[in-house]
Motif scaffolding. Structure first.
Motif, PDB file in Angstrom:
ATOM      1  N   ALA A 135      -3.180  -6.191   3.121  1.00 45.25           N
ATOM      2  CA  ALA A 135      -2.355  -7.353   2.799  1.00 45.25           C
ATOM      3  C   ALA A 135      -2.202  -7.519   1.288  1.00 45.25           C
ATOM      4  CB  ALA A 135      -2.954  -8.612   3.411  1.00 45.25           C
ATOM      5  N   ASP A 136      -3.237  -7.144   0.539  1.00 49.31           N
ATOM      6  CA  ASP A 136      -3.111  -7.186  -0.923  1.00 49.31           C
ATOM      7  C   ASP A 136      -2.017  -6.246  -1.404  1.00 49.31           C
ATOM      8  OD1 ASP A 136      -5.151  -9.019  -1.155  1.00 49.31           O
ATOM      9  OD2 ASP A 136      -6.700  -7.536  -1.630  1.00 49.31           O
ATOM     10  N   ASP A 137      -1.770  -5.200  -0.635  1.00 51.39           N
ATOM     11  CA  ASP A 137      -0.778  -4.196  -1.017  1.00 51.39           C
ATOM     12  C   ASP A 137       0.627  -4.579  -0.541  1.00 51.39           C
ATOM     13  OD1 ASP A 137       0.362  -1.866  -1.962  1.00 51.39           O
ATOM     14  OD2 ASP A 137      -0.235  -0.676  -0.236  1.00 51.39           O
ATOM     15  N   VAL A 138       0.766  -4.894   0.748  1.00 58.49           N
ATOM     16  CA  VAL A 138       2.110  -5.117   1.312  1.00 58.49           C
ATOM     17  C   VAL A 138       2.432  -6.583   1.547  1.00 58.49           C
ATOM     18  CG1 VAL A 138       2.056  -2.856   2.424  1.00 58.49           C
ATOM     19  CG2 VAL A 138       1.377  -4.882   3.734  1.00 58.49           C
ATOM     20  N   GLY A 139       1.429  -7.455   1.455  1.00 59.24           N
ATOM     21  CA  GLY A 139       1.641  -8.864   1.753  1.00 59.24           C
ATOM     22  C   GLY A 139       1.326  -9.170   3.204  1.00 59.24           C
ATOM     23  N   GLN A 140       0.876 -10.400   3.462  1.00 58.56           N
ATOM     24  CA  GLN A 140       0.504 -10.781   4.823  1.00 58.56           C
ATOM     25  C   GLN A 140       1.695 -10.769   5.772  1.00 58.56           C
ATOM     26  OE1 GLN A 140      -1.700 -14.466   4.932  1.00 58.56           O
ATOM     27  NE2 GLN A 140      -3.233 -13.752   3.474  1.00 58.56           N
ATOM     28  N   ARG A 141       2.833 -11.248   5.313  1.00 54.28           N
ATOM     29  CA  ARG A 141       3.977 -11.382   6.215  1.00 54.28           C
ATOM     30  C   ARG A 141       4.521 -10.023   6.651  1.00 54.28           C
ATOM     31  NH1 ARG A 141       6.450 -16.050   7.228  1.00 54.28           N
ATOM     32  NH2 ARG A 141       5.451 -16.986   5.414  1.00 54.28           N
ATOM     33  N   SER A 142       4.309  -9.013   5.841  1.00 52.27           N
ATOM     34  CA  SER A 142       4.841  -7.679   6.143  1.00 52.27           C
ATOM     35  C   SER A 142       3.795  -6.749   6.749  1.00 52.27           C
ATOM     36  CB  SER A 142       5.391  -7.037   4.861  1.00 52.27           C
ATOM     37  OG  SER A 142       6.444  -7.806   4.324  1.00 52.27           O
ATOM     38  N   LEU A 143       2.600  -7.242   7.006  1.00 55.61           N
ATOM     39  CA  LEU A 143       1.495  -6.388   7.429  1.00 55.61           C
ATOM     40  C   LEU A 143       1.748  -5.799   8.815  1.00 55.61           C
ATOM     41  CD1 LEU A 143      -1.331  -5.487   6.460  1.00 55.61           C
ATOM     42  CD2 LEU A 143      -2.271  -7.431   7.722  1.00 55.61           C
ATOM     43  N   LEU A 144       1.540  -4.490   8.934  1.00 55.78           N
ATOM     44  CA  LEU A 144       1.605  -3.789  10.213  1.00 55.78           C
ATOM     45  C   LEU A 144       0.230  -3.234  10.562  1.00 55.78           C
ATOM     46  CD1 LEU A 144       4.903  -1.726   9.753  1.00 55.78           C
ATOM     47  CD2 LEU A 144       4.628  -3.909  10.957  1.00 55.78           C
ATOM     48  N   ALA A 145      -0.006  -3.046  11.845  1.00 57.63           N
ATOM     49  CA  ALA A 145      -1.309  -2.550  12.275  1.00 57.63           C
ATOM     50  C   ALA A 145      -1.641  -1.205  11.641  1.00 57.63           C
ATOM     51  CB  ALA A 145      -1.344  -2.449  13.796  1.00 57.63           C
TER      52      ALA A 145
END
Length: 499
Positions: free
Chosen positions: A478-488
């Motif tokens: 999430a630090d990398d892509v953001g929480q809203r964009s997080l994929l498994a």
């Protein structure tokens, strides 16, 4: 939510009262503990909000209100703008709470009853309404005050616990304060860290009020926070002459028609988490996709339980459920897995089929091979024959009941995931973030768990380490892509870093 406290143990309200009583019996007067609480809260407020336009303190009738009155007096001594909004008339205050009120009165604190007060529109709010003793819904006037706090849009510091939150369960009945920051006194309450507590507590700080270390011998909690560094020691370093056979063989069973991706994610997570060998037993149509995405995985197409049976001689642990579905094929897969006698990690539809009682009768739960169950609240409710709301109303009770009923290690997923073993001990996962609320997260978790079991961890140990690794990987991703964009699948590259 981040926690700045060293102790791993989490306490119920009753256990906290026992600590409080032990501290008093050990020579610390109750009013002194209250003054220390007020001082700790005031220092924290000064640190986080160094120049508030106005400090608005909502005070109830009990000791929580007394903490608020002490804070108000200290603010007045520093000539900071402060007001107390009273939910209890002064004549109804008793004991230390009344002494604290007199202290605030002596320092010239402005006070007004809630019924005559104007809703705060500036500064910071301090919630000193109800404390840890609440068991039901807040009374009408207190509920109105809580709503006023939540609607203010101002930052909120909660004393000991956000008012309206159950200290033991993390559930709410009616309204509860949504705090920006909570300072917990003497000990961390377990309800702060799971269920609604994870959403209402904000940043959490512990103030031990300088009670002696021996005080904590008077309460023996069986719930603790799980920390990654301590858990990583469960995995021994690999020998220089190690080979793949030393680290087990995980077989993922799942991927009914249309659900092949779930089985693939579990298999890839298992491979990245250190399993020596990983295979997948799935519908034949998924084989090309699996091999093209992850050629290290051995993919087997099976159309019946009869075809699966001879393949079960090879693995050391089975992960059953990712994309399993609810078809007759699905039931045959689970039936063969249970008959194998191998350790099982059971997720998703494997749990739903299990709940229906067609694969393993209830009488068989005490005789099966080692199981690790990973339900979300709705799956847990089906397994227990209750509602999802009942699970969430007492997550600690639910996870303990699952471990007992199914003779299994259990991870009850959700905000503040709970990890229980058959002996009744419970761990709480305080890592992770809301970005994990997306499809496939459970499949990745099940693959991690399978790999840890394959590497010779006992199921309770694998459950604890796997749940924390999963959550920490989600935080890094999430630090990398953001929480809203997080994929498994975003978690998978970080598994190697953490392990």
């Amino acid at each position: 939510m981040k926690i700045t406290a060293d102790s791993p143990y989490l306490y119920t309200a009753a256990e906290t009262y026992a600590l409080d009583a032990a501290a008093i019996a050990g020579g610390i007067p109750s009013i002194q503990l209250m003054k220390r609480a007020g001082r700790a809260a005031f220092d924290l407020l000064q640190e986080r909000f160094p120049a508030p336009e106005l400090i608005n303190i909502y005070c109830g009738a009990g000791k929580n209100g007394g903490d608020g009155y002490v804070l108000a007096a200290l603010a007045a001594q520093r000539l900071l703008p402060v007001q107390v909004i009273q939910l209890a008339a002064p004549e109804k205050l008793t004991g230390e709470a009344h002494q604290a009120y007199e202290f605030a009165l002596q320092e010239g604190v402005k006070m007004q009853p809630f019924t005559h007060a104007t809703a705060p529109s500036a500064g910071v709010i301090v919630d000193a309404l109800l404390g840890i003793g609440l068991r039901g819904a807040p009374a009408e006037e207190y509920a109105a005050a809580i709503n006023q706090i939540n609607q203010s849009g101002l930052p909120v510091l909660a004393l000991d616990i956000p008012s309206g939150l159950n200290a033991d369960t993390g559930a709410t009945t009616g309204v509860a304060v949504a705090a920006s920051l909570t300072i917990s006194f003497i000990a961390l309450k377990r309800g702060l860290l799971t269920g609604r507590g994870a959403a209402l507590t904000g940043k959490l700080v512990l103030a031990n009020l300088e009670v002696p270390a021996s005080t904590y011998d008077h309460a023996r909690p069986d719930v603790e926070r799980l920390h990654l560094p301590a858990l990583l020691s469960l995995l021994a370093p690999r020998a220089a002459d190690a080979h793949k056979g030393d680290f087990g063989h995980v077989m993922v069973i799942g991927g009914d028609t249309g659900y092949g991706g779930a089985a693939l994610m579990a298999a890839e997570a298992a491979a990245r988490s250190g399993a020596g060998l990983v295979s997948v037993a799935t519908r034949p149509e998924h084989i090309p996709a699996i091999l093209s995405r992850r050629p290290e995985v051995m993919a087997c197409g099976v159309v019946s339980g009869q075809e699966l049976e001879p393949l079960l001689a090879r693995p050391t642990v089975l992960v059953v459920g990712p994309g399993l579905g609810r078809s007759p094929w699905s039931e045959q897969m689970l039936q063969q897995a249970v008959k194998s006698g191998l350790p099982l990690v059971l997720d998703a539809d494997a749990l739903n089929i299990l709940a229906e009682g067609r694969v393993v009768p209830a009488a068989g739960y005490q005789q099966h091979s080692p199981w690790l169950l990973t339900p979300h609240p709705a799956e847990a409710a089906r397994l227990l024959g209750i509602t999802t709301a009942e699970v969430q109303a007492d997550r600690f009770g639910a996870v303990r009941a699952l471990a007992s009923c199914y003779s299994a290690s259990v991870i009850l997923k959700g905000a503040g995931s709970l990890v229980a073993s058959v002996d009744g001990a419970i761990g709480v996962v305080t890592d992770g973030n809301p970005g994990m609320a997306t499809g496939g997260m459970g499949d990745v978790l099940s693959g991690i768990l399978g790999a840890l079991v394959a590497q010779s961890l006992a199921l309770p140990e694998a459950a604890r380490l796997g749940a924390v690794i999963h959550a920490c990987a989600a935080d890094l991703a999430a630090d990398d892509v953001g929480q809203r964009s997080l994929l498994a699948t975003d978690l998978i590259p970080y598994l190697g870093q953490l392990l």
